[in-house]
Design an enzyme around this catalytic site. Structure first.
Site, mmCIF file in Angstrom:
data_model
loop_
_atom_site.group_PDB
_atom_site.id
_atom_site.type_symbol
_atom_site.label_atom_id
_atom_site.label_comp_id
_atom_site.label_asym_id
_atom_site.label_seq_id
_atom_site.Cartn_x
_atom_site.Cartn_y
_atom_site.Cartn_z
ATOM 1 N N HIS A 99 0.838 -1.202 0.000
ATOM 2 C CA HIS A 99 0.000 0.000 0.000
ATOM 3 C C HIS A 99 0.868 1.246 0.000
ATOM 4 O O HIS A 99 1.862 1.327 0.723
ATOM 5 C CB HIS A 99 -0.959 0.028 1.208
ATOM 6 C CG HIS A 99 -0.280 -0.199 2.510
ATOM 7 N ND1 HIS A 99 0.081 -1.457 2.955
ATOM 8 C CD2 HIS A 99 0.124 0.666 3.479
ATOM 9 C CE1 HIS A 99 0.668 -1.357 4.129
ATOM 10 N NE2 HIS A 99 0.716 -0.066 4.470
ATOM 11 N N HIS A 101 1.088 5.258 0.867
ATOM 12 C CA HIS A 101 0.458 6.271 1.730
ATOM 13 C C HIS A 101 0.522 7.630 1.033
ATOM 14 O O HIS A 101 1.581 8.016 0.522
ATOM 15 C CB HIS A 101 1.236 6.438 3.043
ATOM 16 C CG HIS A 101 1.215 5.261 3.964
ATOM 17 N ND1 HIS A 101 0.444 5.215 5.099
ATOM 18 C CD2 HIS A 101 1.892 4.079 3.933
ATOM 19 C CE1 HIS A 101 0.648 4.069 5.743
ATOM 20 N NE2 HIS A 101 1.532 3.363 5.042
HETATM 21 P P1 5GP Z 1 1.882 0.339 7.308
HETATM 22 O O1 5GP Z 1 2.504 0.591 8.640
HETATM 23 O O2 5GP Z 1 1.647 -1.125 7.063
HETATM 24 O O3 5GP Z 1 2.610 1.010 6.175
HETATM 25 O O4 5GP Z 1 0.483 1.062 7.337
HETATM 26 C C1 5GP Z 1 -0.733 0.415 7.583
HETATM 27 C C2 5GP Z 1 -1.789 1.476 7.670
HETATM 28 O O5 5GP Z 1 -3.049 0.839 7.580
HETATM 29 C C3 5GP Z 1 -1.758 2.263 8.981
HETATM 30 O O6 5GP Z 1 -1.573 3.644 8.688
HETATM 31 C C4 5GP Z 1 -3.117 1.965 9.614
HETATM 32 O O7 5GP Z 1 -3.675 3.089 10.244
HETATM 33 C C5 5GP Z 1 -3.945 1.518 8.426
HETATM 34 N N1 5GP Z 1 -4.993 0.539 8.751
HETATM 35 C C6 5GP Z 1 -4.825 -0.593 9.481
HETATM 36 N N2 5GP Z 1 -6.001 -1.266 9.551
HETATM 37 C C7 5GP Z 1 -6.901 -0.546 8.837
HETATM 38 C C8 5GP Z 1 -8.286 -0.742 8.536
HETATM 39 O O8 5GP Z 1 -8.922 -1.726 8.942
HETATM 40 N N3 5GP Z 1 -8.887 0.212 7.780
HETATM 41 C C9 5GP Z 1 -8.212 1.308 7.310
HETATM 42 N N4 5GP Z 1 -8.910 2.186 6.569
HETATM 43 N N5 5GP Z 1 -6.899 1.524 7.576
HETATM 44 C C10 5GP Z 1 -6.267 0.604 8.340
#
Ligand code: 5GP
Ligand code: ZN
Length: 138
Positions: A99, A101
């Site tokens: 993903h 951001h």
């Molecule tokens: P990472 O640390 O993996 O780059 O970011 C994961 C992101 O996913 C985090 O910013 C977190 O807030 C978001 N996230 C985790 N679970 C969910 C969810 O169930 N729904 C949404 N919309 N965002 C989520």
């Protein structure tokens, strides 16, 4: 991937605030935003990291990021944004479904640039830089 949160969002089993969707890509608001408008852009198919993503799908994700970044900034009147992937667990990736951001940025938001990611920078010689460049370019 039954236990993947983002696959469950793609399937509609977990609700999300979708801001963009096409055959290959979904974008939705982050549930725990770093800033108003914080948006995640994902391929609908499950791939853990950028490294595992087929090139064409990577292009589709990049294309969506490219189109959405100004839309996100405009929506929250942000003058800038940080657009980034935590690519792999050691880089802080918590959800193992690739993903991107889009984090809107504001003057004096207390955030820092990408150069603040690492506190101990390596002190590399010209030879070491040459070797690394050669290793990457093959
Ligand atoms: P990472 O640390 O993996 O780059 O970011 C994961 C992101 O996913 C985090 O910013 C977190 O807030 C978001 N996230 C985790 N679970 C969910 C969810 O169930 N729904 C949404 N919309 N965002 C989520
Ligand atoms: Zn997934």
């Amino acid at each position: 991937m039954d236990d993947c949160i983002f696959c469950q969002i793609v399937a509609g089993d977990i609700p999300s605030r979708t801001v963009y969707e096409d055959d290959d890509v979904l974008a939705f608001l982050d549930a725990n935003p770093l800033a108003p408008g914080h948006t995640l852009v994902i391929p609908k198919d499950h791939h853990e990291s950028l490294n595992a993503l087929p090139e064409e799908l990577g292009s589709e994700v990049m294309s969506a990021l490219h189109r959405l970044t100004p839309a996100v900034e405009d929506a929250v009147d942000a003058p800038a944004s940080t657009v980034a992937f935590n690519n792999g667990e050691a880089a802080g990736q918590e959800v193992p479904h690739v993903h991107g951001h889009i984090v809107p940025r504001f003057e004096d938001d207390g955030g820092r640039p990408i150069h603040a990611l690492v506190s101990d920078r390596p002190d590399l010689s010209d030879d070491e830089l040459d070797d690394i460049a050669a290793e990457i370019s093959g």
